[in-house]
Design a protein around this motif. Structure first.
Motif, PDB file in Angstrom:
ATOM      1  N   GLY A 119       0.798  -1.224   0.000  1.00 30.02           N
ATOM      2  CA  GLY A 119       0.000   0.000   0.000  1.00 30.02           C
ATOM      3  C   GLY A 119       0.827   1.269   0.000  1.00 30.02           C
ATOM      4  O   GLY A 119       0.294   2.356  -0.254  1.00 30.02           O
ATOM      5  N   ALA A 120       2.136   1.161   0.263  1.00 31.28           N
ATOM      6  CA  ALA A 120       2.975   2.355   0.337  1.00 31.28           C
ATOM      7  C   ALA A 120       3.251   2.971  -1.025  1.00 31.28           C
ATOM      8  O   ALA A 120       3.733   4.097  -1.121  1.00 31.28           O
ATOM      9  N   SER A 121       2.958   2.224  -2.091  1.00 35.81           N
ATOM     10  CA  SER A 121       3.230   2.721  -3.442  1.00 35.81           C
ATOM     11  C   SER A 121       2.147   3.668  -3.944  1.00 35.81           C
ATOM     12  O   SER A 121       2.191   4.115  -5.089  1.00 35.81           O
ATOM     13  N   PHE A 122       1.172   3.989  -3.097  1.00 38.42           N
ATOM     14  CA  PHE A 122       0.121   4.940  -3.449  1.00 38.42           C
ATOM     15  C   PHE A 122       0.488   6.327  -2.911  1.00 38.42           C
ATOM     16  O   PHE A 122       1.217   6.441  -1.930  1.00 38.42           O
ATOM     17  N   SER A 123      -0.047   7.365  -3.559  1.00 39.77           N
ATOM     18  CA  SER A 123       0.202   8.733  -3.074  1.00 39.77           C
ATOM     19  C   SER A 123      -1.088   9.549  -3.097  1.00 39.77           C
ATOM     20  O   SER A 123      -1.113  10.702  -3.510  1.00 39.77           O
ATOM     21  N   ASP A 124      -2.152   8.933  -2.651  1.00 41.14           N
ATOM     22  CA  ASP A 124      -3.462   9.566  -2.569  1.00 41.14           C
ATOM     23  C   ASP A 124      -3.676  10.123  -1.159  1.00 41.14           C
ATOM     24  O   ASP A 124      -2.896   9.827  -0.247  1.00 41.14           O
TER      25      ASP A 124
END
Length: 309
Positions: free
Chosen positions: A286-291
């Motif tokens: 989940g860390a690869s998201f930037s929302d």
């Protein structure tokens, strides 16, 4: 007879007048209905040109991320990509949401979306447009905060999106000032990820909290990381050379099934940040998201790690 003719003529005038008013009222009602019908859609200026999209979308499908952006703006999601579905950050919100892909058009049709959002490289784009208004974005074309405002424009919630951006930016910058005051202006931070059997370091715009740390908080990255990863966004390396890229602090993003044997080596254990207890581990999944949903989670993690808040 004359007495009868006058009332009759008067009645005829009243009937004609009433019909005229009824006709005018009907025209006004039709005009209002037409305006209401038109207001059900807005024109969004996408990368590929104007797209007519629902003014109040009720059934959104996300094929390539952006899930947290839509969730943060309170819009209903009926289908998401596999990465979003498996993201622990969205586990509660997506519990009853279907997993979809750009190759399973039948599934998408079944979900009856009124808006589809994806990246510019999605497959079957022309067919998707036949199912529902479809808007795509080129990943990284705009910065992470501008991206949220764009999603806000698409969902007819630009004000809400901009308000969150302004507030988040202010809070992240304030936290950065406090962290720099505590650890020193020249102290360096490296973001490392352990994925499968590989190790990566990241620049300032490749998720994993890099946008917060380097852009908003203005923390510094080691020169070696800056040289190898700043332009490309990320750089793969071996455990043997890890000390060359390690900053005074390390943010270690670890996937649950990643090979973490490198942490048992003397090379890793002798890194100053490791010896000084200045390695902060966060969940890689989940860390690869930037929302916004992910960013809020990461900001809280950094404040707790660096400041003990």
């Amino acid at each position: 007879m004359k007495k009868l003719i006058i009332p009759f003529m008067l009645m005829l005038v009243l009937i004609i007048s009433a019909c005229g008013k009824e006709s005018a009222t009907q025209k006004e009602n039709n005009s209002d209905a037409s305006k209401e019908e038109k207001s059900e859609f807005i024109t969004y200026q996408s990368e590929t040109g104007p797209v007519e999209v629902p003014a109040d979308p009720q059934r959104v499908i996300l094929l390539s991320g952006f899930t947290g952006n839509v969730l943060q703006l309170g819009v209903n999601v009926v289908g998401v990509d596999v990465w979003s579905k498996n993201n622990p950050t969205f586990e509660k919100e997506l519990k009853d949401v279907e997993e979809v892909s750009d190759e399973n058009l039948e599934k998408i049709i079944e979900l009856e979306p009124d808006l589809i959002i994806g990246l510019s490289n999605v497959k079957n784009l022309d067919k998707l447009k036949e199912i529902a208004p479809t808007v795509t974005y080129t990943w990284g074309k705009v910065d992470y905060l501008t991206q949220h405002v764009e999603i806000g424009k698409l969902l007819n919630k630009e004000k809400e999106a901009q308000a969150w951006v302004d507030d988040f930016k202010k809070r992240a910058e304030t936290a950065g000032e406090e962290i720099r005051a505590k650890i020193g202006e020249d102290t360096t931070v490296t973001v490392i990820e352990s994925y499968d059997k590989d190790l990566y370091v990241f620049g300032d715009n490749w998720a994993r909290g890099t946008e917060i740390l380097y852009q908003a908080m203005k923390l510094k990255m080691p020169e070696k990381v800056q040289k190898m990863a700043l332009e490309s966004g990320y750089y793969a390396l071996s455990a043997e050379v890890l000390p060359e890229y390690a900053g005074d602090y390390i943010i270690l993003s670890k996937y649950a099934d990643a090979d973490s044997s490198f942490q048992e080596t003397e090379t890793y254990k002798n890194i100053p940040a490791v010896k000084n207890g200045q390695v902060f581990e966060m969940t890689g999944n989940g860390a690869s998201f930037s929302d916004p949903v992910t960013l809020e989670k990461q900001l809280a993690f950094f404040e707790e790690s660096f400041l003990g808040n």
